[in-house]
Design a protein around this motif. Structure first.
Motif, PDB file in Angstrom:
ATOM      1  N   THR A  69       0.882  -1.159   0.000  1.00  0.00           N
ATOM      2  CA  THR A  69       0.000   0.000   0.000  1.00  0.00           C
ATOM      3  C   THR A  69       0.914   1.201   0.000  1.00  0.00           C
ATOM      4  OG1 THR A  69      -1.647  -1.218   1.208  1.00  0.00           O
ATOM      5  CG2 THR A  69      -1.897   1.173   1.153  1.00  0.00           C
ATOM      6  N   ALA A  70       0.935   1.856  -1.137  1.00  0.00           N
ATOM      7  CA  ALA A  70       1.956   2.874  -1.346  1.00  0.00           C
ATOM      8  C   ALA A  70       1.774   4.056  -0.414  1.00  0.00           C
ATOM      9  CB  ALA A  70       1.914   3.343  -2.795  1.00  0.00           C
ATOM     10  N   LYS A  71       2.907   4.595   0.021  1.00  0.00           N
ATOM     11  CA  LYS A  71       2.933   5.875   0.728  1.00  0.00           C
ATOM     12  C   LYS A  71       2.706   6.957  -0.333  1.00  0.00           C
ATOM     13  CE  LYS A  71       6.441   8.709   3.033  1.00  0.00           C
ATOM     14  NZ  LYS A  71       7.870   8.757   3.393  1.00  0.00           N
ATOM     15  N   ILE A  72       1.822   7.897  -0.045  1.00  0.00           N
ATOM     16  CA  ILE A  72       1.594   8.986  -0.998  1.00  0.00           C
ATOM     17  C   ILE A  72       2.615  10.093  -0.717  1.00  0.00           C
ATOM     18  CG2 ILE A  72      -0.111  10.603  -1.963  1.00  0.00           C
ATOM     19  CD1 ILE A  72      -0.872   7.593  -2.222  1.00  0.00           C
ATOM     20  N   ARG A 286       0.838   1.437 -16.443  1.00  0.00           N
ATOM     21  CA  ARG A 286      -0.133   0.614 -15.713  1.00  0.00           C
ATOM     22  C   ARG A 286       0.586  -0.172 -14.612  1.00  0.00           C
ATOM     23  NH1 ARG A 286      -4.996   0.077 -18.451  1.00  0.00           N
ATOM     24  NH2 ARG A 286      -5.574  -0.658 -16.376  1.00  0.00           N
ATOM     25  N   GLY A 287      -0.186  -0.850 -13.799  1.00  0.00           N
ATOM     26  CA  GLY A 287       0.395  -1.649 -12.716  1.00  0.00           C
ATOM     27  C   GLY A 287       1.420  -2.654 -13.218  1.00  0.00           C
ATOM     28  N   TYR A 313     -12.500  20.401 -16.972  1.00  0.00           N
ATOM     29  CA  TYR A 313     -11.460  19.380 -17.155  1.00  0.00           C
ATOM     30  C   TYR A 313     -10.775  19.117 -15.823  1.00  0.00           C
ATOM     31  CZ  TYR A 313      -7.757  22.907 -16.837  1.00  0.00           C
ATOM     32  OH  TYR A 313      -6.903  23.881 -16.389  1.00  0.00           O
ATOM     33  N   ARG A 314     -10.100  17.962 -15.736  1.00  0.00           N
ATOM     34  CA  ARG A 314      -9.285  17.707 -14.547  1.00  0.00           C
ATOM     35  C   ARG A 314      -7.916  17.183 -15.007  1.00  0.00           C
ATOM     36  NH1 ARG A 314      -9.634  12.010 -13.530  1.00  0.00           N
ATOM     37  NH2 ARG A 314     -11.153  11.163 -15.007  1.00  0.00           N
ATOM     38  N   LEU A 315      -6.933  17.253 -14.123  1.00  0.00           N
ATOM     39  CA  LEU A 315      -5.585  16.804 -14.469  1.00  0.00           C
ATOM     40  C   LEU A 315      -5.373  15.359 -14.046  1.00  0.00           C
ATOM     41  CD1 LEU A 315      -3.382  19.877 -13.445  1.00  0.00           C
ATOM     42  CD2 LEU A 315      -4.158  19.220 -15.737  1.00  0.00           C
ATOM     43  N   VAL A 316      -4.823  14.549 -14.973  1.00  0.00           N
ATOM     44  CA  VAL A 316      -4.421  13.186 -14.596  1.00  0.00           C
ATOM     45  C   VAL A 316      -2.954  13.017 -14.974  1.00  0.00           C
ATOM     46  CG1 VAL A 316      -6.745  12.226 -14.936  1.00  0.00           C
ATOM     47  CG2 VAL A 316      -5.072  12.094 -16.790  1.00  0.00           C
ATOM     48  N   GLY A 317      -2.302  12.066 -14.317  1.00  0.00           N
ATOM     49  CA  GLY A 317      -0.878  11.842 -14.563  1.00  0.00           C
ATOM     50  C   GLY A 317      -0.636  10.841 -15.685  1.00  0.00           C
ATOM     51  N   ASP A 318       0.644  10.473 -15.863  1.00  0.00           N
ATOM     52  CA  ASP A 318       1.017   9.430 -16.831  1.00  0.00           C
ATOM     53  C   ASP A 318       0.859   8.043 -16.219  1.00  0.00           C
ATOM     54  OD1 ASP A 318       1.728  11.439 -18.508  1.00  0.00           O
ATOM     55  OD2 ASP A 318       3.889  11.042 -18.496  1.00  0.00           O
ATOM     56  N   VAL A 319       0.673   8.000 -14.901  1.00  0.00           N
ATOM     57  CA  VAL A 319       0.626   6.724 -14.186  1.00  0.00           C
ATOM     58  C   VAL A 319      -0.808   6.440 -13.764  1.00  0.00           C
ATOM     59  CG1 VAL A 319       1.464   5.475 -12.139  1.00  0.00           C
ATOM     60  CG2 VAL A 319       2.984   7.084 -13.326  1.00  0.00           C
ATOM     61  N   CYS A 320      -1.212   5.206 -13.903  1.00  0.00           N
ATOM     62  CA  CYS A 320      -2.532   4.795 -13.406  1.00  0.00           C
ATOM     63  C   CYS A 320      -2.423   4.724 -11.873  1.00  0.00           C
ATOM     64  CB  CYS A 320      -2.894   3.446 -14.006  1.00  0.00           C
ATOM     65  SG  CYS A 320      -4.536   2.932 -13.543  1.00  0.00           S
ATOM     66  N   PHE A 321      -2.897   5.795 -11.227  1.00  0.00           N
ATOM     67  CA  PHE A 321      -2.645   6.002  -9.801  1.00  0.00           C
ATOM     68  C   PHE A 321      -3.186   4.851  -8.942  1.00  0.00           C
ATOM     69  CE2 PHE A 321      -3.656   8.072  -5.672  1.00  0.00           C
ATOM     70  CZ  PHE A 321      -2.373   8.491  -5.333  1.00  0.00           C
ATOM     71  N   GLU A 322      -4.413   4.428  -9.250  1.00  0.00           N
ATOM     72  CA  GLU A 322      -5.043   3.372  -8.446  1.00  0.00           C
ATOM     73  C   GLU A 322      -4.184   2.109  -8.429  1.00  0.00           C
ATOM     74  OE1 GLU A 322      -7.727   3.529  -6.556  1.00  0.00           O
ATOM     75  OE2 GLU A 322      -7.644   5.656  -7.065  1.00  0.00           O
ATOM     76  N   GLU A 323      -3.707   1.723  -9.622  1.00  0.00           N
ATOM     77  CA  GLU A 323      -2.893   0.505  -9.716  1.00  0.00           C
ATOM     78  C   GLU A 323      -1.547   0.697  -9.027  1.00  0.00           C
ATOM     79  OE1 GLU A 323      -5.055  -0.856 -13.894  1.00  0.00           O
ATOM     80  OE2 GLU A 323      -2.876  -0.775 -13.849  1.00  0.00           O
ATOM     81  N   ALA A 324      -0.990   1.906  -9.163  1.00  0.00           N
ATOM     82  CA  ALA A 324       0.316   2.171  -8.539  1.00  0.00           C
ATOM     83  C   ALA A 324       0.238   2.074  -7.019  1.00  0.00           C
ATOM     84  CB  ALA A 324       0.828   3.537  -8.954  1.00  0.00           C
ATOM     85  N   THR A 325      -0.860   2.561  -6.448  1.00  0.00           N
ATOM     86  CA  THR A 325      -0.955   2.540  -4.979  1.00  0.00           C
ATOM     87  C   THR A 325      -0.949   1.113  -4.434  1.00  0.00           C
ATOM     88  OG1 THR A 325      -3.349   2.690  -5.172  1.00  0.00           O
ATOM     89  CG2 THR A 325      -2.195   4.742  -4.706  1.00  0.00           C
TER      90      THR A 325
END
Lengths: 364, 364
Positions: A69-72, A286-287, A313-325
């Motif tokens: 469970t990733a540290k943010i 992706r993960g 609009y909203r900002l999203v990153g290059d990384v799929c955040f949910e999978e990374a966490t």
């Protein structure tokens, strides 16, 4: 007269506000320095090769069984601390020299995202007591007009940092325009001489580009060791991917740079302890791209349409955040990760530039 | 007067000798250019990422069953062809402008290997008709004396390229001395501005450092595709490892840089299609470091004692040549691989510099 010039003499933060950012532990750790990032040339060590090298242990194979469970990595909080220390330094400079640093921005056209970024820079400058000047030019302005505005800031002794908000409209030659900025005021650090000095061991650039510098500072302040780690940088732009790969190498990481012509980026990414995503492609990583336990820095700030959002609009990153966490040991959010660190580094570079101009040292 | 200056006006190669190097097929392919290496900015392509990327096929797994007999990349022969085309261009320049390019070398001390390298450069310059001037300074000379000699060459209009034979004695500040060389005459390409322009897409350095340029030319003339290939550079020196990693990236390879702090260099090396060894450690790269079928460029030139040799030592590379010939698809020998290419690129850079100074184009 086609341009409008806005000059803002930023107010210093009230003392109580500055003090509130410095918790006792932080103030002890950083009382005598703004950043954890050391001078690059202090990192230079002679490469001493051993012929009987140990192979790395393969603990990562065991780690892959685990769910993390990733540290943010909270860029907002870390940047807040840095801005607080900058404010304190600017205030001291003002008390002792009756001068403050000055930052100038050239904004061409009316891109919504560029206007947002510039607004953030204005408000951050105001907060720490840095003077801010802006020249806004219309979308259809000429190269001559941009260069003319730059030259005026080059000659203005109250200005210590100049940035051109990118991207510029297509009809303007970006490299040619950036080349007009005085080296001593190139706080974005995009000049080829700065990039060369960033790349070469034993050399010290006048300014390290803000986003790469912010990423390294985020890693250092989060206690992530860089030396000896495998790092992958996804993307090789002149302003992010390239300088961050050079900077990670100066910190003795083993760096691979992945780009659109890389045949199996996923495999290279999956072998890396530190992953920096700077491709500008929403959810590219992706993960399955992540080594379990990796540290993930997401530089992507991609606007995607979102009718529910205030601005559409909203900002999203290059990384799929949910999978990374679920896989990484630490990950930066978008927004609130690298973005605020970039702004803090811009202020930091402007302060450094003013200190050089005033021959003002931290010990005064 | 502590220095001696040797000035050599090199003789042009006889016409029959020059013609004999150009076999019909080669003369057709290269009639209008000296090198295969294109201008760097012509390589720039916008990175266009696809979210549905193909994974690379794993044909290498099958290849690993095979035993290769490596093709020996004959740097001597390729360099000879390049020198021949340079000689022809210098001769044409002389006919049309009554001027020839001039190269100056500063040699400090009496290191045997440095003296050998300088001798090679003198004889190569003579062969192609490039004027050669040398200033030899004693081992214990001062920084001022070296800089003074450099300044004289900077101001000499008959000189278009200046090199300082490295390494310098420890008491001299290498970076400071190299910085004195006029940018327009920095044919070694070691200035940070050149390195920055080499690194950045869209930019073109005045000179590409000779050894990296020679490695790329060797690959191109041997028909090795670079784009999309995984490349590993072993070593990260400012004059070889760093610029070659940047140059390979400009040619769209996916580059990893391995250095003394890398935990498992062997594993990274074994995954690479192109391996460039520039660590300066004899036989560091064993067969187990090589992906079967890889292309191996050995930049190492390490003198090891050998009483049977004429000079009491012989040169060996960073790669175990015997093992590489059984595993790689192609490998450069030491000597006779990268070395002669480096000298040819020095002549090439000097010619380019003279062409710029004389405003002489290939179409005249």
């Amino acid at each position: 007269m086609r341009e409008r010039t806005v000059s803002i003499v930023a107010a210093l933060w009230p003392i109580w506000l500055r003090k509130s950012f410095l918790t006792p532990s932080i103030s002890r750790a950083f009382s005598d320095q703004i950043l954890k990032s050391p001078a690059l040339s202090s990192l230079d060590i002679t490469d001493s090769w051993s012929s009987t090298r140990k192979k790395s242990d393969h603990s990562s194979t065991q780690e892959s069984q685990n769910n993390w469970t990733a540290k943010i990595l909270d860029g907002n909080a870390i940047a807040k601390g840095i801005r607080s220390r900058i404010a304190s330094e600017v205030s001291r400079m003002n008390e002792l020299t009756a001068r403050v640093p000055g930052l100038a921005v050239i904004l061409v056209g009316q891109r919504r995202d560029s206007e947002t970024y510039v607004r953030n820079k204005i408000s951050a400058s105001e907060e720490v007591g840095i003077n801010f000047k802006m020249t806004a030019l219309p979308e259809n302005c000429t190269e001559y007009e941009v260069c003319n505005a730059l030259s005026r800031f080059n000659e203005d002794p109250s200005i210590h940092g100049i940035i051109v908000q990118l991207p510029l409209p297509q009809h303007l030659d970006e490299a040619k325009i950036l080349n007009v900025i005085s080296l001593e005021k190139d706080v974005d650090g995009f000049h080829p001489l700065n990039i060369g000095n960033l790349a070469m061991q034993g050399m010290e650039p006048l300014f390290i580009p803000c986003t790469p510098k912010g990423c390294i500072e985020l890693l250092l302040q989060s206690g992530v060791e860089i030396m000896g780690k495998k790092a992958v940088v996804i993307g090789r732009s002149n302003i992010v991917g390239l300088p961050i790969s050079l900077l990670l190498q100066r910190h003795h990481a083993t760096v691979s740079v992945v780009h659109a012509f890389t045949k199996d980026p996923e495999k290279i990414a999956r072998e890396s302890d530190i992953l920096v995503a700077a491709a500008g492609v929403p959810n590219l990583v992706r993960g399955s791209w992540l080594k379990p336990g990796a540290v993930v820095i997401d530089v992507g700030t991609n606007p995607v349409e979102d009718p529910r959002s205030e601005h559409g609009y909203r900002l999203v990153g290059d990384v799929c955040f949910e999978e990374a966490t679920r896989l990484a040991s630490a990950v930066t959010p978008v927004p609130g990760g690298v973005g605020p660190m970039t702004v803090a580094m811009l202020l930091c570079n402007t302060l450094e530039s003013a200190k050089r101009a005033f021959k003002f040292t931290s010990n005064e």
